[in-house]
Write an enzyme that holds these catalytic residues in place. Structure first.
Site, short mmCIF file in Angstrom:
data_model
loop_
_atom_site.label_atom_id
_atom_site.label_comp_id
_atom_site.label_asym_id
_atom_site.label_seq_id
_atom_site.Cartn_x
_atom_site.Cartn_y
_atom_site.Cartn_z
N CYS A 110 1.13 -1.16 -0.19
CA CYS A 110 0.07 0.15 0.27
C CYS A 110 1.00 0.88 -0.01
CB CYS A 110 -1.14 0.31 1.00
SG CYS A 110 -2.10 -1.60 1.37
N HIS A 247 -3.01 7.34 3.74
CA HIS A 247 -3.93 5.49 2.83
C HIS A 247 -4.99 5.42 3.47
CE1 HIS A 247 -4.25 1.67 1.12
NE2 HIS A 247 -3.34 1.44 2.37
N ASN A 277 -9.54 -0.21 0.37
CA ASN A 277 -9.16 -0.11 -0.10
C ASN A 277 -8.21 -0.84 -0.84
OD1 ASN A 277 -6.18 -0.41 0.45
ND2 ASN A 277 -6.19 -0.96 2.18
C1 LIG Z 1 -9.92 -5.29 10.53
C2 LIG Z 1 -10.93 -4.89 11.13
C3 LIG Z 1 -11.76 -3.43 10.86
C4 LIG Z 1 -11.06 -5.14 12.15
O1 LIG Z 1 -12.19 -4.57 13.87
P1 LIG Z 1 -11.91 -4.64 14.61
O2 LIG Z 1 -12.64 -4.00 15.30
O3 LIG Z 1 -10.64 -4.91 15.18
O4 LIG Z 1 -13.07 -6.06 14.76
P2 LIG Z 1 -12.25 -7.81 15.51
O5 LIG Z 1 -11.07 -8.08 13.78
O6 LIG Z 1 -12.01 -7.76 16.84
O7 LIG Z 1 -13.40 -8.33 15.61
C5 LIG Z 1 -14.37 -7.95 15.68
C6 LIG Z 1 -15.96 -8.83 15.47
O8 LIG Z 1 -16.19 -8.69 14.28
C7 LIG Z 1 -16.27 -9.75 13.99
N1 LIG Z 1 -15.92 -9.62 12.39
C8 LIG Z 1 -14.84 -9.35 11.76
N2 LIG Z 1 -15.08 -8.91 10.60
C9 LIG Z 1 -16.05 -9.07 10.40
C10 LIG Z 1 -16.76 -8.85 8.99
N3 LIG Z 1 -16.61 -7.96 7.75
N4 LIG Z 1 -18.77 -8.91 9.32
C11 LIG Z 1 -19.12 -9.34 10.76
N5 LIG Z 1 -18.43 -9.48 11.76
C12 LIG Z 1 -17.65 -8.87 11.42
C13 LIG Z 1 -15.08 -10.76 13.88
O9 LIG Z 1 -15.47 -12.43 13.79
C14 LIG Z 1 -14.89 -10.37 15.90
O10 LIG Z 1 -15.86 -10.83 16.14
P3 LIG Z 1 -16.09 -11.76 17.54
O11 LIG Z 1 -15.90 -11.01 18.71
O12 LIG Z 1 -17.79 -13.08 17.72
O13 LIG Z 1 -15.34 -12.85 17.69
C15 LIG Z 1 -9.60 -3.61 10.98
O14 LIG Z 1 -8.83 -4.36 12.72
C16 LIG Z 1 -9.17 -3.02 10.73
O15 LIG Z 1 -9.17 -1.73 9.78
N6 LIG Z 1 -6.87 -3.70 10.57
C17 LIG Z 1 -6.20 -2.69 9.95
C18 LIG Z 1 -6.51 -3.11 8.17
C19 LIG Z 1 -5.86 -3.38 7.36
O16 LIG Z 1 -5.88 -1.79 7.11
N7 LIG Z 1 -5.38 -4.00 6.50
C20 LIG Z 1 -4.04 -3.85 5.03
C21 LIG Z 1 -2.91 -2.79 5.45
S1 LIG Z 1 -3.38 -2.01 3.85
#
Ligand SMILES: CC(C)(COP(=O)(O)OP(=O)(O)OC[C@H]1O[C@@H](n2cnc3c(N)ncnc32)[C@H](O)[C@@H]1OP(=O)(O)O)[C@@H](O)C(=O)NCCC(=O)NCCS
Length: 355
Positions: A110, A247, A277
């Site tokens: 990215c 980004h 993204n």
């Molecule tokens: C991925 C991201 C959105 C997840 O958000 P979060 O608040 O950390 O959520 P979590 O991973 O803790 O998941 C919380 C719950 O939602 C659930 N969940 C995850 N993705 C889901 C989706 N798309 N829809 C519904 N539920 C979802 C999980 O299973 C978890 O359930 P649980 O509590 O029963 O275990 C966030 O961490 C993020 O944006 N990270 C950066 C990722 C990124 O940018 N990657 C590329 C880099 S260039």
């Protein structure tokens, strides 16, 4: 003294759109989960190769600068999802725009576009090149496991490009900082090509995987650190920044970043709702959108920053020149698409969801 200023810009978003509601038809997710957690409402899904998206964005940038491919001294294409590994896809773009110059791909995930912008500006400032095309292009929909909701909802396809040209005026890319933290290599990856045995079925089972919360934290730290470094290098203060083009991986990452830097939230450009993204394509697409919306004005100081797999990070300070409108309206177009976003991902979604 030579400077490298942006004189042309172009984006290419494939027409098919996949909404959060579309995703909810084949994986357990919802708009209510995705939108507040990420800021994303929809993403574009490509019906063509990455190089085709890149070629249209490139031609539009050339037209905006009033140039042809023959004027270019170098093409740098940032991508983590090329349609061919050998040869690079910068050469496909080169053939399509009719350029006769150096052309190569870079993979800094990215952060790739800002890596390319930095390299291009150094080529110009050293006197080696006069006109460089920098592209960010991705078709990440190909790399997704569409049964994994934690990644499937985040990414989209697209391309963006800029033309950098030599100038005597003190404008354009005033400074840039690049970094990579290999300790974070394992927390964001797509395993393609990593299996030693090419006949091992696992070598074909590739998909993007990551530790979302760990990336979330490291993204803010990495972008914040390099942003401060590049501002200091350019002898600027955060209050000198008119616009931040970060980004777009998660709107909450952007909010936290600007709040920690004590920069007014209104100065952050956010367009993640429409595209998700798009990795290396994100920042050049955002530059185009910011120009279209009148958010970039002549002479403004822009801070751009990114992070990605590697874990790479990058930041640049750009002083915009005097022109915010294209010199020529481009006729470059993708071939028509007769499918919806849902139809385009259906085969892959069926395959992954039924395994
Ligand atoms: C991925 C991201 C959105 C997840 O958000 P979060 O608040 O950390 O959520 P979590 O991973 O803790 O998941 C919380 C719950 O939602 C659930 N969940 C995850 N993705 C889901 C989706 N798309 N829809 C519904 N539920 C979802 C999980 O299973 C978890 O359930 P649980 O509590 O029963 O275990 C966030 O961490 C993020 O944006 N990270 C950066 C990722 C990124 O940018 N990657 C590329 C880099 S260039």
């Amino acid at each position: 003294m030579q400077y490298a200023t942006i004189t042309g810009w172009g984006k290419c978003l494939p027409p098919a759109v996949l909404t959060n509601h579309d995703l909810a038809t084949f994986i357990e997710t919802s708009d209510e989960w995705i939108k507040p957690r990420t800021g994303i409402s929809q993403r574009h899904i490509s019906h063509v190769d990455t190089s085709a998206l890149a070629s249209v964005a490139a031609q539009r940038a050339l037209d905006a600068a009033g140039l042809t491919g023959a004027d270019l001294d170098m093409i740098i294409l940032a991508t983590a999802s090329p349609d061919t590994l050998i040869p690079n896809i910068a050469s496909t773009v080169q053939a399509n725009v009719g350029a006769h110059c150096a052309a190569f791909d870079i993979n800094a995930a990215c952060s790739g576009f800002l890596y390319g912008l930095g390299l291009a500006s150094s080529q110009i400032r050293s006197g080696q090149c006069q006109k460089v095309l920098v592209i960010g292009a991705e078709r990440l929909s190909f790399y997704l496991d569409w049964s994994r909701r934690e990644t499937a909802v985040l990414f989209g396809d697209g391309a963006g490009a800029v033309i950098l040209e030599a100038t005597d005026k003190a404008e354009g890319v005033l400074g840039y900082e690049l970094n990579n933290d290999p300790a974070g290599r394992e927390i964001l990856k797509a395993g393609f090509g990593t299996a030693m045995d090419r006949f091992d079925a696992a070598s074909l089972d590739f998909y993007i995987q990551f530790d979302g919360q760990e990336i979330f934290k490291r993204a803010i730290t990495g972008m914040g650190k390099l942003s401060k470094q590049v501002l200091a290098k350019c002898q600027l203060d955060k209050d000198d920044v008119d616009l931040v083009i970060p980004h777009q991986a998660n709107e909450r990452i952007i909010d936290t970043l600007v709040s920690r830097m004590k920069i007014d939230k209104d100065k952050a450009f956010v367009n993640i709702a429409n595209y998700g993204n798009t990795s290396a394509a994100t920042i050049p697409i955002a530059i185009c959108d910011a120009l279209e919306q009148g958010r970039i004005q002549p002479g403004q100081t822009i801070l751009s920053c990114a992070f990605g797999a590697g874990l790479t990070s990058a930041a640049a300070v750009i002083k915009w020149g005097s022109r915010v409108t294209p010199l020529k309206t481009s006729q470059a177009q993708l071939p028509p698409c007769d499918k919806t976003g849902l139809e385009l991902v259906k085969r892959a979604a069926d395959y992954f969801c039924k395994r």
